[in-house]
Design a protein around this motif. Structure first.
Motif, short mmCIF file in Angstrom:
data_model
loop_
_atom_site.label_atom_id
_atom_site.label_comp_id
_atom_site.label_asym_id
_atom_site.label_seq_id
_atom_site.Cartn_x
_atom_site.Cartn_y
_atom_site.Cartn_z
N ASN A 208 0.73 -1.18 0.05
CA ASN A 208 -0.09 0.09 -0.05
C ASN A 208 1.12 1.25 0.06
OD1 ASN A 208 -2.80 1.45 0.49
ND2 ASN A 208 -1.68 2.11 2.29
N LEU A 209 1.96 1.23 0.97
CA LEU A 209 2.70 2.37 0.84
C LEU A 209 3.58 2.65 -0.48
CD1 LEU A 209 3.74 4.85 2.57
CD2 LEU A 209 5.68 3.52 3.70
N ARG A 212 1.37 4.73 -2.76
CA ARG A 212 1.36 5.92 -2.01
C ARG A 212 2.59 6.81 -2.49
NH1 ARG A 212 -0.55 6.76 3.84
NH2 ARG A 212 -0.45 9.02 3.10
N ASP A 216 2.93 10.09 -4.69
CA ASP A 216 3.67 11.16 -4.23
C ASP A 216 4.70 11.69 -5.18
OD1 ASP A 216 2.07 11.80 -1.90
OD2 ASP A 216 3.32 10.33 -0.74
N ALA A 223 1.12 3.88 -9.69
CA ALA A 223 0.51 3.60 -8.48
C ALA A 223 -0.85 2.82 -8.44
CB ALA A 223 0.09 5.08 -7.82
N ASP A 242 -7.42 0.46 2.30
CA ASP A 242 -6.57 1.76 2.12
C ASP A 242 -6.18 2.05 0.60
OD1 ASP A 242 -5.75 2.94 5.14
OD2 ASP A 242 -6.15 0.98 5.03
N SER A 243 -5.82 0.78 0.05
CA SER A 243 -5.32 0.74 -1.24
C SER A 243 -6.50 0.97 -2.16
CB SER A 243 -4.69 -0.72 -1.45
OG SER A 243 -3.71 -0.82 -0.81
N TYR A 246 -6.67 4.85 -2.13
CA TYR A 246 -5.77 5.60 -2.88
C TYR A 246 -5.70 5.16 -4.63
CZ TYR A 246 -3.82 7.20 1.49
OH TYR A 246 -3.54 7.70 2.68
N THR A 249 -7.89 7.62 -5.93
CA THR A 249 -7.21 8.74 -6.13
C THR A 249 -6.40 8.95 -7.25
OG1 THR A 249 -7.27 9.21 -3.68
CG2 THR A 249 -5.71 10.46 -5.11
#
Length: 293
Positions: A208-209, A212, A216, A223, A242-243, A246, A249
């Protein structure tokens, strides 16, 4: 080849027709035509099977010139003629079958060769730009730019934890790089963490990070891939909801708002507690950004 076979077949039919006529006056004529027909068949055999055996025809036998032709021997002459014509027809059919089989094998070989041959790219290659006044046409590619010294020292200042849990430490180090704004370095570390410890609890966090970190770093396409893979591969992972957020997004940044709304809808359907609780505010912001109805 087809024209030769057709000529032979036509000659065979003509020879068969002559059998119905009185043979007393035509024995010599018919016999000569059949002999010629056999010779033509031998020529076809030698053309189709060069160097092959004589399994289809007997060797050439010169007729005995001293042997008189007896007009009264009509029955044996007819039987011999019919037998020879039958042999010719069988041989012609066998030759035709062999030609067809050889053609089929050739086509199969050609198909295999075509499948084994790699396709040639038709994309035009853009020649590298040349510097004015330079005489070198095949200049070597420029080496990758080295990171600035301050960046190297900044990354080196990020301490790799050593808690005794290698999976935890790998994720935490990637998180620290991301938090410090070293996104490319964080991406490398988070990929390594999820690959080396795929069964660890932090695998879902690492994937997940990673998504992100791409966001970013202004790489929404990468992503979206990373975030979707985390949801698909670890749907019960702690950061799977969470994934999805995002991912919506990233899709908005890629101007795919309709797809972003579908993703947010799936987040609410699959993880209703998370969508209504911890991620409630993010889901609301995501819907507003995607203009979801």
């Amino acid at each position: 080849m087809k024209s030769v076979l057709f000529s032979i077949f036509f000659t065979t039919l003509s020879a068969s027709t002559l059998v119905a006529t009185p043979l007393a006056a035509q024995d010599n004529n018919v016999d000569n035509r059949v002999n010629r027909l056999e010779k033509e068949m031998r020529a076809v055999q030698r053309k189709v099977f060069p160097g092959g055996s004589s399994q289809y025809f007997e060797p050439d036998i010169k007729p005995d010139a001293a042997a008189p032709i007896t007009p009264n021997n009509t029955t044996s002459a007819v039987s011999d003629l019919i037998a020879r014509v039958d042999t010719l027809e069988r041989s012609l059919a066998s030759l035709t079958d062999q030609v067809e089989q050889n053609g089929f094998r050739l086509r199969k070989i050609e198909d295999k060769l075509a499948a084994a041959t790699p396709a040639v790219s038709t994309t035009p290659v853009t020649p590298p730009s040349t510097t004015t006044g330079s005489s070198t046409s095949n200049a070597a590619p420029a080496p990758a730019a080295k990171p600035a010294p301050e960046r190297v020292s900044g990354v080196a200042a990020i301490v790799m934890p050593n808690s005794g849990d290698a999976g935890e430490d790998a994720y935490i180090y990637g998180y620290r790089l991301w938090e410090a704004g070293y996104y490319p370095e964080a991406q490398v570390q988070l990929k390594k963490a999820s690959a080396n410890y795929p069964k660890h609890r932090r695998a879902s966090f690492s994937k997940n990070l990673l998504g992100r970190a791409y966001l970013d770093d202004e790489k929404p396409a990468l992503a979206s891939v990373a975030l979707y893979e985390n949801y698909q591969e670890l749907p019960r992972g702690e950061r799977a909801p969470d994934s999805l957020y995002y991912l919506s997004t990233a899709l908005v940044q890629l101007n795919k708002k309709t797809d972003a709304c579908r993703v947010l809808g799936e987040l609410q359907d699959v993880y209703p507690d998370e969508a209504a609780g911890r991620l409630n505010g993010q889901v609301a912001r995501g819907k507003a950004a995607a203009n979801c109805k």
